[in-house]
Motif scaffolding. Structure first.
Motif, PDB file in Angstrom:
ATOM      1  N   GLY A  77       0.798  -1.217   0.000  1.00  0.00           N
ATOM      2  CA  GLY A  77       0.000   0.000   0.000  1.00  0.00           C
ATOM      3  C   GLY A  77       0.830   1.266   0.000  1.00  0.00           C
ATOM      4  N   ILE A  78       2.146   1.136  -0.169  1.00  0.00           N
ATOM      5  CA  ILE A  78       3.026   2.302  -0.228  1.00  0.00           C
ATOM      6  C   ILE A  78       2.931   2.914  -1.623  1.00  0.00           C
ATOM      7  N   THR A  79       2.647   4.209  -1.677  1.00  0.00           N
ATOM      8  CA  THR A  79       2.589   4.897  -2.965  1.00  0.00           C
ATOM      9  C   THR A  79       3.732   5.886  -3.146  1.00  0.00           C
ATOM     10  N   THR A  80       4.422   6.244  -2.060  1.00  0.00           N
ATOM     11  CA  THR A  80       5.599   7.122  -2.144  1.00  0.00           C
ATOM     12  C   THR A  80       6.690   6.589  -1.238  1.00  0.00           C
ATOM     13  N   THR A  81       7.891   6.484  -1.768  1.00  0.00           N
ATOM     14  CA  THR A  81       9.052   6.106  -0.967  1.00  0.00           C
ATOM     15  C   THR A  81      10.037   7.259  -0.941  1.00  0.00           C
ATOM     16  N   VAL A  82      10.675   7.467   0.207  1.00  0.00           N
ATOM     17  CA  VAL A  82      11.740   8.454   0.336  1.00  0.00           C
ATOM     18  C   VAL A  82      13.054   7.681   0.409  1.00  0.00           C
ATOM     19  N   GLY A  83      13.892   7.852  -0.602  1.00  0.00           N
ATOM     20  CA  GLY A  83      15.141   7.110  -0.696  1.00  0.00           C
ATOM     21  C   GLY A  83      16.337   7.968  -0.334  1.00  0.00           C
ATOM     22  N   GLY A  84      17.524   7.395  -0.551  1.00  0.00           N
ATOM     23  CA  GLY A  84      18.758   8.112  -0.275  1.00  0.00           C
ATOM     24  C   GLY A  84      19.056   8.248   1.203  1.00  0.00           C
ATOM     25  N   ASN A  85      18.574   7.327   2.012  1.00  0.00           N
ATOM     26  CA  ASN A  85      18.726   7.422   3.460  1.00  0.00           C
ATOM     27  C   ASN A  85      20.059   6.852   3.953  1.00  0.00           C
ATOM     28  N   CYS A  86      20.314   7.037   5.238  1.00  0.00           N
ATOM     29  CA  CYS A  86      21.494   6.497   5.936  1.00  0.00           C
ATOM     30  C   CYS A  86      22.814   6.988   5.351  1.00  0.00           C
ATOM     31  N   GLY A  87      22.753   8.111   4.622  1.00  0.00           N
ATOM     32  CA  GLY A  87      23.980   8.649   4.045  1.00  0.00           C
ATOM     33  C   GLY A  87      24.326   8.114   2.674  1.00  0.00           C
ATOM     34  N   PHE A  88      23.460   7.280   2.069  1.00  0.00           N
ATOM     35  CA  PHE A  88      23.747   6.654   0.780  1.00  0.00           C
ATOM     36  C   PHE A  88      22.657   7.037  -0.215  1.00  0.00           C
ATOM     37  N   SER A  89      23.039   7.660  -1.306  1.00  0.00           N
ATOM     38  CA  SER A  89      22.079   8.072  -2.331  1.00  0.00           C
ATOM     39  C   SER A  89      22.727   7.954  -3.700  1.00  0.00           C
ATOM     40  N   PRO A  90      21.935   8.040  -4.775  1.00  0.00           N
ATOM     41  CA  PRO A  90      22.552   8.136  -6.102  1.00  0.00           C
ATOM     42  C   PRO A  90      23.502   9.327  -6.154  1.00  0.00           C
ATOM     43  N   CYS A  91      24.603   9.164  -6.855  1.00  0.00           N
ATOM     44  CA  CYS A  91      25.616  10.224  -6.886  1.00  0.00           C
ATOM     45  C   CYS A  91      25.136  11.455  -7.638  1.00  0.00           C
ATOM     46  N   ASP A  92      24.429  11.257  -8.743  1.00  0.00           N
ATOM     47  CA  ASP A  92      23.957  12.358  -9.577  1.00  0.00           C
ATOM     48  C   ASP A  92      22.431  12.354  -9.518  1.00  0.00           C
TER      49      ASP A  92
END
Length: 449
Positions: A77-92
Motif C-alpha cells: 500500500g506504499i505509494t511514495t518512498t523516500v530514498g537516499g537514506n542512511c547517508g547513501f544516495s545516487p551520486c547524480d
C-alpha cells in the motif's frame, strides 16, 4: 462523469482524523470529489466494508529505482518512498530524477542526498574513519547545493557508517539544509558505545543549525531498554523549540551490508553485538548464523552480502510508535526474490494489524495520519498524503478485518511473502494494484522539492 469512482468505503481523512462513508471521484489523476454517493464513474469500484485512505508514505527506504523493491512496496500500500537514506544516495540526483521520470517507476520517489556514503566518496573520502579536510568540506557543501537544486528533499546522515565524520563537516551541511528548508534525516546506528549519546548528538546538531531533524529507525538504536529515556529526550528538545521527529520500523532486528563499519569488530564490541546475533540475509550463506569462521569468510569473500542483527525488545516497537510524532517506515532495499528482511514486504500491513487491530494502541485515523499526512508534512512532499479535492489520487483500499503481513525471516520462511487485505492501490489515479495483481508498473513519478 469521473474516470473512476471508489464507492461506499469508510473514507479516512488524515487531516481531520475523520472516518465517514463516502464516495471518492477520481479525474485526471487527482481527487476530484469526496461526497455522499452515488457519484457517476466510467469505472466504479465497490469499497463496501473497506477503508479508503491516502497511499502510505515510507519516509525511510533504500529503493532508489530498484524494480523488485518497488513492487514489494506497492503490495504493502506504499505509494511514495523516500530514498537516499542512511547517508547513501545516487551520486547524480539530477540524472536519477530524469531517468526515473522518463521510464516511469512503480511508485513515486523522493530522494535525500547522502553524506556518509555519497558526498564523502565524491570528494575522495573512501576511508570511513578519516575526517574531511576543510577543502573537502567546501566541496561537499557545493555538491549538496547542487543536489538541492536538482530537487533532493533533504540531507541524510549515516554517521555510524562513517565513524570519522566530525562535526566540522556535518554542521555546515546541516546549515545548508536548514537554510533551504530541507529535512535532515539522521541514522544514529551505533555512533558511539554510549546508548543515548548518539541521540544527544542529533539534538545538538538540530540546536546548532536550526534544521528540521528526522531520527531514523528509532527502534533499532534505542529499543534496547532506553526507548523511554530516548523519547523523553526528544520531547524535551521539542519543548525547547527544536523540530525533531522520528520514524521507526516494525522490527527490532536490522539489516545492512556485512562489509560496512557497523560490523567492524570494535564497533560490534562497543554495542554488545555477538556473532550469534547475526544471520546472513543474502547470498549463498543466507539464513546461516555467523560463527568465527563464517564471519571472516563473508567479510573477505562476500562483501556485497547483507546480514540481519537480532536485537532489542519487541514491546519497544509499540511504545515508540505510540509517540505522536513517530512514523512507520520499512528500511526496505534492493534484494533478490527470497532474500532480505521481512520489512521489505510486510511493514505497513504489520503496523496497522498490530497497532490498531490486535493491540488497540492507535485508532484507524491516528495510524493512517502517521503513515500519510505526517510524513508528507515532515519531508515537505507536495500534493500527497492527503484526502482532499485537488490532491494526487494516490489511494489505498484495504480490508480492516483481514489486513496482515505474511513475510518472515530468511531461513525461517519467506521474507518477500505478500500481505493480505490490500484490495487496490492507485497512483496518480492509475490502478497500479488490484487484488494482488500488478496492473501498472510505470505510474510513479519523482517528487522534487
Amino acid at each position: 462523469m469521473f474516470d473512476t469512482v471508489i464507492s461506499g468505503g469508510f473514507v479516512v481523512d488524515p487531516r481531520t482524523l475523520s472516518n465517514r462513508l463516502l464516495d471518492v471521484g477520481i479525474q485526471d489523476g487527482k481527487i476530484a470529489a469526496i461526497a455522499r454517493g452515488p457519484l457517476p464513474g466510467r469505472e466504479v469500484i465497490d469499497a463496501t466494508g473497506r477503508i479508503v485512505c491516502p497511499g502510505f508514505i515510507d519516509v525511510h527506504g533504500h529503493l532508489d529505482g530498484d524494480a523488485y523493491a518497488g513492487e514489494l512496496s506497492l503490495r504493502q500500500g506504499i505509494t511514495t518512498t523516500v530514498g537516499g537514506n542512511c547517508g547513501f544516495s545516487p551520486c547524480d540526483l539530477e540524472a536519477f530524477f530524469r531517468r526515473e521520470d522518463e521510464r516511469g517507476y512503480i511508485i513515486r520517489q523522493a530522494e535525500m542526498v547522502g553524506h556518509s556514503g555519497t558526498l564523502r566518496n565524491l570528494v575522495g573520502l573512501t576511508d570511513t574513519r578519516t575526517p574531511a579536510s576543510p577543502e573537502q568540506i567546501e566541496r561537499m557543501c557545493a555538491l549538496l547545493e547542487r543536489a538541492f537544486d536538482a530537487g533532493a528533499c533533504g540531507l541524510s546522515l549515516g554517521l555510524g557508517y562513517a565513524p570519522g565524520s566530525s562535526m566540522d563537516e556535518v554542521l555546515p551541511l546541516c546549515q545548508i539544509a536548514a537554510a533551504r528548508g530541507r529535512v535532515v534525516s539522521i541514522d544514529t546506528h551505533m555512533r558511539t558505545q554510549t546508548d543515548l549519546y548518539s541521540l544527544v548528538e542529533a539534538v545538538s546538531i538540530a540546536r546548532a543549525t536550526g534544521a528540521r531533524m528526522l531520527i531514523s529507525h528509532f527502534v533499532y538504536q534505542y529499543g534496547v531498554g532506553v526507548e523511554d529515556e530516548a523519547m523523553a529526550l526528544v520531547d524535551c528538545a521539542r519543548r525547547a523549540g527544536l523540530d525533531i521527529r522520528m520514524d521507526s520500523g516494525m522490527y527490532t532486528d536490522w539489516a545492512t551490508g556485512i562489509s560496512t563499519a557497523l560490523f567492524d569488530r570494535d564497533i560490534m564490541e562497543d554495542n554488545n553485538i555477538e556473532l550469534w546475533h547475526i544471520r546472513m540475509a543474502t547470498g549463498e550463506h543466507r539464513g546461516q548464523v555467523l560463527d568465527e569462521a563464517l564471519y571472516e569468510h563473508v567479510r573477505r569473500e562476500h562483501a556485497d552480502d547483507s546480514a540481519i542483527v537480532f536485537t532489542g525488545d519487541e514491546e519497544a516497537i509499540y511504545r515508540i510508535l505510540r509517540h505522536p510524532l513517530a512514523m512507520p517506515s520499512t528500511d526496505a532495499g534492493a534484494y533478490r526474490p527470497g532474500e532480505g528482511h521481512p520489512q521489505i514486504a510486510g511493514s505497513f500491513p504489520r503496523y496497522l494489524r498490530k497497532m490498531v487491530v490486535e493491540r488497540g494502541d492507535l485508532t484507524w485515523e491516528e495510524a493512517i495520519f502517521r503513515a500519510t499526512l505526517l510524513p508528507a508534512q515532515t519531508i515537505g512532499l507536495p500534493g500527497v498524503g492527503r484526502m482532499e479535492v485537488g490532491a494526487a489520487a494516490d489511494l489505498v483500499v484495504f480490508d480492516p478485518q483481514t489486513i496482515r503481513d505474511r513475510a518472515t525471516f530468511v531461513g525461517l520462511g519467506r521474507p518477500n511473502a505478500s500481505p493480505e487485505g490490500i484490495d487496490h492501490v492507485f497512483i496518480g489515479g492509475v490502478r497500479a494494484l488490484s487484488h494482488g495483481c500488478i496492473r501498472c508498473r510505470t505510474a510513479g513519478r519523482t517528487l522534487r522539492f
